[in-house]
Structure formats: C-alpha cells, structure tokens
Design a protein around this motif. Structure first.
Motif, PDB file in Angstrom:
ATOM      1  N   GLU A  26       0.999  -1.344  -0.039  1.00  0.00           N
ATOM      2  CA  GLU A  26      -0.270   0.049   0.052  1.00  0.00           C
ATOM      3  C   GLU A  26       0.943   1.153   0.062  1.00  0.00           C
ATOM      4  OE1 GLU A  26      -2.277   0.844   3.426  1.00  0.00           O
ATOM      5  OE2 GLU A  26      -0.779   0.026   4.788  1.00  0.00           O
ATOM      6  N   LEU A  27       0.320   2.261  -0.619  1.00  0.00           N
ATOM      7  CA  LEU A  27       1.020   3.467  -0.779  1.00  0.00           C
ATOM      8  C   LEU A  27       0.973   4.197   0.768  1.00  0.00           C
ATOM      9  CD1 LEU A  27       2.234   5.842  -2.474  1.00  0.00           C
ATOM     10  CD2 LEU A  27      -0.103   6.829  -2.654  1.00  0.00           C
ATOM     11  N   VAL A  28       1.970   4.447   1.166  1.00  0.00           N
ATOM     12  CA  VAL A  28       2.242   5.553   2.485  1.00  0.00           C
ATOM     13  C   VAL A  28       2.345   6.986   2.211  1.00  0.00           C
ATOM     14  CG1 VAL A  28       3.580   5.550   4.483  1.00  0.00           C
ATOM     15  CG2 VAL A  28       3.325   3.371   3.599  1.00  0.00           C
ATOM     16  N   ALA A  29       3.047   7.382   1.134  1.00  0.00           N
ATOM     17  CA  ALA A  29       3.464   8.776   0.826  1.00  0.00           C
ATOM     18  C   ALA A  29       3.989   9.071  -0.391  1.00  0.00           C
ATOM     19  CB  ALA A  29       4.357   9.575   1.909  1.00  0.00           C
ATOM     20  N   HIS A  30       3.535  10.300  -1.096  1.00  0.00           N
ATOM     21  CA  HIS A  30       3.725  10.715  -2.265  1.00  0.00           C
ATOM     22  C   HIS A  30       4.398  12.032  -2.096  1.00  0.00           C
ATOM     23  CE1 HIS A  30       3.649  11.423  -6.664  1.00  0.00           C
ATOM     24  NE2 HIS A  30       3.558  12.651  -6.235  1.00  0.00           N
ATOM     25  N   ILE A  31       5.629  12.281  -2.920  1.00  0.00           N
ATOM     26  CA  ILE A  31       6.147  13.571  -2.652  1.00  0.00           C
ATOM     27  C   ILE A  31       6.754  13.817  -4.148  1.00  0.00           C
ATOM     28  CG2 ILE A  31       8.597  12.803  -2.034  1.00  0.00           C
ATOM     29  CD1 ILE A  31       8.790  15.625  -0.515  1.00  0.00           C
ATOM     30  N   SER A  32       6.337  15.396  -4.671  1.00  0.00           N
ATOM     31  CA  SER A  32       6.767  15.453  -6.136  1.00  0.00           C
ATOM     32  C   SER A  32       8.188  15.866  -6.205  1.00  0.00           C
ATOM     33  CB  SER A  32       5.780  17.015  -6.289  1.00  0.00           C
ATOM     34  OG  SER A  32       6.088  17.922  -5.523  1.00  0.00           O
ATOM     35  N   THR A  33       8.469  16.359  -7.425  1.00  0.00           N
ATOM     36  CA  THR A  33       9.957  16.372  -7.742  1.00  0.00           C
ATOM     37  C   THR A  33      10.703  17.378  -6.743  1.00  0.00           C
ATOM     38  OG1 THR A  33       9.554  17.958  -9.426  1.00  0.00           O
ATOM     39  CG2 THR A  33       9.795  15.616  -9.867  1.00  0.00           C
ATOM     40  N   ALA A  34      10.165  18.577  -6.513  1.00  0.00           N
ATOM     41  CA  ALA A  34      10.799  19.778  -5.692  1.00  0.00           C
ATOM     42  C   ALA A  34      10.177  19.589  -4.306  1.00  0.00           C
ATOM     43  CB  ALA A  34      10.521  20.989  -6.228  1.00  0.00           C
ATOM     44  N   GLY A  35       9.310  18.768  -3.941  1.00  0.00           N
ATOM     45  CA  GLY A  35       8.865  18.364  -2.483  1.00  0.00           C
ATOM     46  C   GLY A  35       7.664  19.258  -2.212  1.00  0.00           C
ATOM     47  N   ALA A  36       7.095  20.219  -3.166  1.00  0.00           N
ATOM     48  CA  ALA A  36       6.226  21.090  -2.654  1.00  0.00           C
ATOM     49  C   ALA A  36       4.839  20.405  -2.563  1.00  0.00           C
ATOM     50  CB  ALA A  36       6.115  22.299  -3.588  1.00  0.00           C
ATOM     51  N   TYR A  37       4.587  19.327  -3.106  1.00  0.00           N
ATOM     52  CA  TYR A  37       3.121  18.597  -3.305  1.00  0.00           C
ATOM     53  C   TYR A  37       3.434  17.228  -2.650  1.00  0.00           C
ATOM     54  CZ  TYR A  37      -1.144  16.803  -5.516  1.00  0.00           C
ATOM     55  OH  TYR A  37      -2.422  16.227  -5.457  1.00  0.00           O
ATOM     56  N   THR A  38       2.649  16.982  -1.511  1.00  0.00           N
ATOM     57  CA  THR A  38       2.741  15.544  -0.855  1.00  0.00           C
ATOM     58  C   THR A  38       1.093  14.944  -0.658  1.00  0.00           C
ATOM     59  OG1 THR A  38       2.654  16.714   1.299  1.00  0.00           O
ATOM     60  CG2 THR A  38       4.908  16.049   0.449  1.00  0.00           C
ATOM     61  N   ILE A  39       1.092  13.584  -0.627  1.00  0.00           N
ATOM     62  CA  ILE A  39      -0.078  12.949  -0.684  1.00  0.00           C
ATOM     63  C   ILE A  39       0.143  11.882   0.339  1.00  0.00           C
ATOM     64  CG2 ILE A  39      -1.859  11.441  -1.552  1.00  0.00           C
ATOM     65  CD1 ILE A  39      -1.210  12.998  -4.325  1.00  0.00           C
ATOM     66  N   TYR A  40      -1.055  11.579   1.254  1.00  0.00           N
ATOM     67  CA  TYR A  40      -0.908  10.470   2.271  1.00  0.00           C
ATOM     68  C   TYR A  40      -2.218   9.998   2.364  1.00  0.00           C
ATOM     69  CZ  TYR A  40       2.881  13.280   4.062  1.00  0.00           C
ATOM     70  OH  TYR A  40       4.361  14.006   4.403  1.00  0.00           O
ATOM     71  N   PRO A  41      -2.436   8.754   2.481  1.00  0.00           N
ATOM     72  CA  PRO A  41      -3.764   8.136   2.996  1.00  0.00           C
ATOM     73  C   PRO A  41      -4.162   8.677   4.212  1.00  0.00           C
ATOM     74  CG  PRO A  41      -1.939   6.463   3.219  1.00  0.00           C
ATOM     75  CD  PRO A  41      -1.146   7.663   2.698  1.00  0.00           C
ATOM     76  N   ASP A  42      -5.486   8.462   4.325  1.00  0.00           N
ATOM     77  CA  ASP A  42      -6.164   9.141   5.629  1.00  0.00           C
ATOM     78  C   ASP A  42      -5.618   8.301   6.953  1.00  0.00           C
ATOM     79  OD1 ASP A  42      -9.379   9.344   4.365  1.00  0.00           O
ATOM     80  OD2 ASP A  42      -7.668  10.766   4.417  1.00  0.00           O
ATOM     81  N   SER A  43      -5.110   7.001   6.750  1.00  0.00           N
ATOM     82  CA  SER A  43      -4.647   6.490   7.998  1.00  0.00           C
ATOM     83  C   SER A  43      -3.254   6.770   8.554  1.00  0.00           C
ATOM     84  CB  SER A  43      -4.711   4.954   7.608  1.00  0.00           C
ATOM     85  OG  SER A  43      -3.686   4.484   6.561  1.00  0.00           O
ATOM     86  N   ILE A  44      -2.644   7.523   7.418  1.00  0.00           N
ATOM     87  CA  ILE A  44      -1.283   8.047   7.654  1.00  0.00           C
ATOM     88  C   ILE A  44      -1.149   9.558   7.954  1.00  0.00           C
ATOM     89  CG2 ILE A  44       1.106   8.305   6.467  1.00  0.00           C
ATOM     90  CD1 ILE A  44       0.213   5.691   7.300  1.00  0.00           C
TER      91      ILE A  44
END
Length: 113
Positions: A46-64
């Motif tokens: 499962e996906l835990v975290a996503h970060i864009s190339t410059a680090g300005a954009y992040t995504i997390y699932p609700d459980s995290i």
C-alpha cells in the motif's frame, strides 16, 4: 549503477518514532516523483506517501495523515519518511519507489511493546 538503499527501520514501541531514509545513486532523482510503500505480512503493498519532484506537493492516505511526513533532499539524492505516533498496524516492510520504476530493497519496521 542504480542504487536505492533504505535505512532507519527497526523495533519501536507503540507511540514511538522512526525516520527512514532512501539514499539513491545512478538515477535522475531530482527529476522524479518519489513514493514510500509498505507491505505487511499477508497484505497487499500500500502507498504510504507521495512527494513531488521539488517536494512542494505531498499525498498521504487517511490512515497516515498527520503522523507521517515525507521529505526529500535533491542535492543528496535522498528521501526521508518521518513516522510519529507509531501503532502496531504500522508494522510492515517499507519500500522507497522513485519514478515508479526504481525500488529499494525494503526496511523492516516493527511496532511492538
């Protein structure tokens, strides 16, 4: 030579913290988005975290969300995952993934008293 080396895993008590690192070489790290995944025994990855190339954009699932923080240092070719308020259900092997095709070997995180 492409290398993704994860570190920082281990055994921690519930409520504790860990910081994982993913050191890369041989890939255009600064031009690629990066993700952390985890896989617990008997479960799908499962996906835990996503970060864009410059680090300005992040995504997390609700459980995290609000417990984990992903970051990156493009000058060092390294990504991090800071994990706070760890719970037993966070126990898993954690993998870094860069540009969807490059994978680390995984690092075990065990949360137990």
């Amino acid at each position: 030579q492409v290398q993704l080396v994860e570190s920082g895993g281990g055994l921690v008590q519930p409520g504790g913290s860990l910081q994982l690192a993913c050191e890369t070489s041989g890939i255009p790290f600064s031009r690629l988005a990066m993700r952390w995944y985890r896989q617990a025994p008997g479960k799908e990855r499962e996906l835990v975290a996503h970060i864009s190339t410059a680090g300005a954009y992040t995504i997390y699932p609700d459980s995290i969300k609000d417990r984990f923080t992903v970051s990156r240092d493009n000058a060092k070719g390294t990504a991090y995952l800071r994990m706070n308020s760890l719970r037993s259900d966070d126990t898993a092997v954690y993998y870094c993934n860069v540009g969807t095709i490059y994978w680390g070997q995984g690092t075990q995180v065990t949360v137990s008293s």
